[in-house]
Design a protein around this motif. Sequence first.
Motif, PDB file in Angstrom:
ATOM      1  N   VAL A   1      -3.295   9.825   8.044  1.00 27.20           N
ATOM      2  CA  VAL A   1      -3.483  10.864   7.037  1.00 27.20           C
ATOM      3  C   VAL A   1      -4.464  10.372   5.980  1.00 27.20           C
ATOM      4  O   VAL A   1      -4.684   9.167   5.825  1.00 27.20           O
ATOM      5  N   VAL A   2      -5.060  11.301   5.268  1.00 24.80           N
ATOM      6  CA  VAL A   2      -5.958  10.970   4.168  1.00 24.80           C
ATOM      7  C   VAL A   2      -5.187  11.173   2.872  1.00 24.80           C
ATOM      8  O   VAL A   2      -4.760  12.290   2.558  1.00 24.80           O
ATOM      9  N   PHE A   3      -5.004  10.091   2.128  1.00 26.23           N
ATOM     10  CA  PHE A   3      -4.231  10.169   0.894  1.00 26.23           C
ATOM     11  C   PHE A   3      -5.034  10.814  -0.227  1.00 26.23           C
ATOM     12  O   PHE A   3      -6.247  10.630  -0.344  1.00 26.23           O
ATOM     13  N   LEU A   4      -4.311  11.556  -1.074  1.00 22.74           N
ATOM     14  CA  LEU A   4      -4.846  12.075  -2.327  1.00 22.74           C
ATOM     15  C   LEU A   4      -4.003  11.523  -3.466  1.00 22.74           C
ATOM     16  O   LEU A   4      -2.800  11.313  -3.302  1.00 22.74           O
ATOM     17  N   ILE A   5      -4.616  11.308  -4.609  1.00 20.91           N
ATOM     18  CA  ILE A   5      -3.889  10.814  -5.769  1.00 20.91           C
ATOM     19  C   ILE A   5      -3.290  11.992  -6.528  1.00 20.91           C
ATOM     20  O   ILE A   5      -3.998  12.854  -7.034  1.00 20.91           O
ATOM     21  N   GLY A   6      -1.973  12.029  -6.554  1.00 19.94           N
ATOM     22  CA  GLY A   6      -1.240  13.046  -7.290  1.00 19.94           C
ATOM     23  C   GLY A   6       0.104  12.479  -7.681  1.00 19.94           C
ATOM     24  O   GLY A   6       0.599  11.550  -7.036  1.00 19.94           O
ATOM     25  N   THR A   7       0.718  13.029  -8.713  1.00 22.55           N
ATOM     26  CA  THR A   7       1.859  12.330  -9.303  1.00 22.55           C
ATOM     27  C   THR A   7       3.051  13.191  -9.673  1.00 22.55           C
ATOM     28  O   THR A   7       4.071  12.656 -10.102  1.00 22.55           O
ATOM     29  N   ASP A   8       2.972  14.514  -9.573  1.00 20.91           N
ATOM     30  CA  ASP A   8       3.993  15.388 -10.138  1.00 20.91           C
ATOM     31  C   ASP A   8       3.964  15.310 -11.664  1.00 20.91           C
ATOM     32  O   ASP A   8       4.986  15.480 -12.342  1.00 20.91           O
ATOM     33  N   SER A   9       2.815  15.033 -12.190  1.00 18.14           N
ATOM     34  CA  SER A   9       2.639  14.851 -13.631  1.00 18.14           C
ATOM     35  C   SER A   9       3.267  16.000 -14.411  1.00 18.14           C
ATOM     36  O   SER A   9       3.019  17.167 -14.135  1.00 18.14           O
ATOM     37  N   GLY A  10       4.103  15.643 -15.389  1.00 25.02           N
ATOM     38  CA  GLY A  10       4.792  16.625 -16.213  1.00 25.02           C
ATOM     39  C   GLY A  10       6.294  16.661 -15.995  1.00 25.02           C
ATOM     40  O   GLY A  10       7.032  17.140 -16.860  1.00 25.02           O
ATOM     41  N   ILE A  11       6.765  16.169 -14.835  1.00 21.55           N
ATOM     42  CA  ILE A  11       8.205  16.155 -14.582  1.00 21.55           C
ATOM     43  C   ILE A  11       8.866  15.102 -15.479  1.00 21.55           C
ATOM     44  O   ILE A  11       8.175  14.342 -16.166  1.00 21.55           O
ATOM     45  N   PRO A  12      10.190  15.009 -15.521  1.00 18.01           N
ATOM     46  CA  PRO A  12      10.855  14.093 -16.446  1.00 18.01           C
ATOM     47  C   PRO A  12      10.315  12.671 -16.417  1.00 18.01           C
ATOM     48  O   PRO A  12      10.146  12.086 -15.343  1.00 18.01           O
ATOM     49  N   THR A  13      10.009  12.146 -17.591  1.00 21.57           N
ATOM     50  CA  THR A  13       9.480  10.793 -17.874  1.00 21.57           C
ATOM     51  C   THR A  13       8.023  10.613 -17.487  1.00 21.57           C
ATOM     52  O   THR A  13       7.475   9.530 -17.699  1.00 21.57           O
ATOM     53  N   LYS A  14       7.367  11.631 -16.948  1.00 16.61           N
ATOM     54  CA  LYS A  14       6.008  11.456 -16.437  1.00 16.61           C
ATOM     55  C   LYS A  14       5.041  12.301 -17.264  1.00 16.61           C
ATOM     56  O   LYS A  14       5.004  13.518 -17.145  1.00 16.61           O
ATOM     57  N   PHE A  15       4.258  11.613 -18.090  1.00 11.46           N
ATOM     58  CA  PHE A  15       3.342  12.281 -19.003  1.00 11.46           C
ATOM     59  C   PHE A  15       1.942  12.372 -18.402  1.00 11.46           C
ATOM     60  O   PHE A  15       1.490  11.492 -17.674  1.00 11.46           O
ATOM     61  N   HIS A  16       1.232  13.437 -18.753  1.00 14.16           N
ATOM     62  CA  HIS A  16      -0.090  13.688 -18.179  1.00 14.16           C
ATOM     63  C   HIS A  16      -1.106  12.615 -18.542  1.00 14.16           C
ATOM     64  O   HIS A  16      -2.057  12.384 -17.797  1.00 14.16           O
ATOM     65  N   CYS A  17      -0.926  11.936 -19.648  1.00 11.45           N
ATOM     66  CA  CYS A  17      -1.889  10.909 -20.062  1.00 11.45           C
ATOM     67  C   CYS A  17      -1.679   9.583 -19.348  1.00 11.45           C
ATOM     68  O   CYS A  17      -2.485   8.665 -19.508  1.00 11.45           O
ATOM     69  N   GLN A  18      -0.614   9.460 -18.552  1.00 16.92           N
ATOM     70  CA  GLN A  18      -0.285   8.180 -17.930  1.00 16.92           C
ATOM     71  C   GLN A  18      -0.196   8.210 -16.409  1.00 16.92           C
ATOM     72  O   GLN A  18      -0.429   7.197 -15.755  1.00 16.92           O
ATOM     73  N   SER A  19       0.145   9.343 -15.845  1.00 16.78           N
ATOM     74  CA  SER A  19       0.597   9.371 -14.453  1.00 16.78           C
ATOM     75  C   SER A  19      -0.477   8.986 -13.443  1.00 16.78           C
ATOM     76  O   SER A  19      -0.237   8.187 -12.535  1.00 16.78           O
ATOM     77  N   THR A  20      -1.681   9.564 -13.568  1.00 16.32           N
ATOM     78  CA  THR A  20      -2.702   9.400 -12.533  1.00 16.32           C
ATOM     79  C   THR A  20      -3.074   7.939 -12.332  1.00 16.32           C
ATOM     80  O   THR A  20      -3.119   7.434 -11.206  1.00 16.32           O
ATOM     81  N   TRP A  21      -3.349   7.239 -13.426  1.00 18.80           N
ATOM     82  CA  TRP A  21      -3.750   5.844 -13.279  1.00 18.80           C
ATOM     83  C   TRP A  21      -2.602   4.986 -12.746  1.00 18.80           C
ATOM     84  O   TRP A  21      -2.835   4.014 -12.006  1.00 18.80           O
TER      85      TRP A  21
END
Length: 465
Positions: free
Chosen positions: A355-375
Amino acid sequence: MKRSQFLSGILLVLTLLTSNDSLAEKYALKGGRLIDGYGGPPLANSIVLVEDGIIKAVGQVGQLNIPDGFKVVSTEGMDVLPGLWESHAHLMLNGHADYSHWQPTYRERQVDEIMPASAVQLLLAGVTSARDLGANLEDSIEIKNQIEKGEIAGPNLFVSGPFLQYEPYPGSEHYRWGVKTVREAKQKVRQLAKAGVDMIKLVDQDQMELEVAQAIVDTAHENNLKVIGHSHRPDEIRVGLKIGVDNFEHTGLTTAPEYPEDVMRLLKERTATGRVAGGPLFWTPTVEGLYQYPELIKNPERLDNTCWHRGLKSDTIKDIKASLTDPGKLDYMQLTPLRQPTLKKKISQLKEAGVVFLIGTDSGIPTKFHCQSTWNEMVVLTNDMNIPAMDVIRSATYWPAVMMGVQDRLGSITAGKQADIIAVDGDVLRYMNLISDVDFVMKKGVIYRQNGQVVEDKLAPKQRL
């Protein structure tokens, strides 16, 4: 021409003149090491010329002249990369731990506060493109339009609108739509397509009648929309492969140690068909939150980072903080310590399957902030899952653009493409964690962060500190 049409035209011109996109200047990014997104050897001492929001030329110091009128921005000592993609964000969420409280409390504040805050937090973290996978349709389209018009700052936004599933959970009907018949499947996909979504988000496809799930995918493809499907259960994967889902999300299977043999066989059969089946099989594993949860419990200090406060009102910040007082006791996370040890095996299986991976995080769910998740996802995949750094960078730049069919304008630093560019002080191919502190962010030729500092006047008033 009618007076109303004339006034509308004047208003449109004024809007364009005052939008952030119109503030784009001529820039020469000079001196840094260029990682262009294609996976080849980096280009030392690079020059990237940007004019009117478009990359005009790419070359090296001593070989590419900088024309008069271009403002030189030094990238010496830095790695220069395409802007990042966050392939699984939820702009309607900001890390609050209790959905049953969050949804009714902030339902009417989404467009004016919550989603603009999420958008600017992503952008300032170096995310210049994001997929918003699940939200109220009208809110999603409104925020997407505001960003495109330059009324608020945010990434190039690709939206799915509501989840499509067999039956929405109680209280979630404004962002989850039930689909139980073929007629409903066709009608709701066409409604979403007409509204202007960029893709379809499908969940619980194993609970639908097969012909209903098939109708969702077929109607989406007829309208040039990709389908993103959950992969929490083995049958979600089996059904998803049968009906032609383009991109699976999550590693799933809760505490099971690995994917079943028949699922692996089906995955390999799908990846073996390649272009014949409509391109690569994309997978967004969203592992960093699960993998790092035990460390978060030991050291919850990252929850106190004020980067996630930007754009939010003081009462919202206070509410989110209160919900995260004791992250080790959140009901949402209680299975996570049992899931965490299974992740390396599952990632290894998916990688082996092709499979070809994509970077994604469920950013916004509990404890996961948009300014931190991707990196964080990029760091975990590189340092803990042993995926080469260059492959991880491509999963955050080039491949998401291919998946969304916009590689002609996004995803790499190439002459003729949109000038979405970030730069990081240091060598990200050796030290991926450096991408946690992006020094330079440019989207469509507009600089939003330079020398590590936010260019506040490029943000909408409600998005500033």
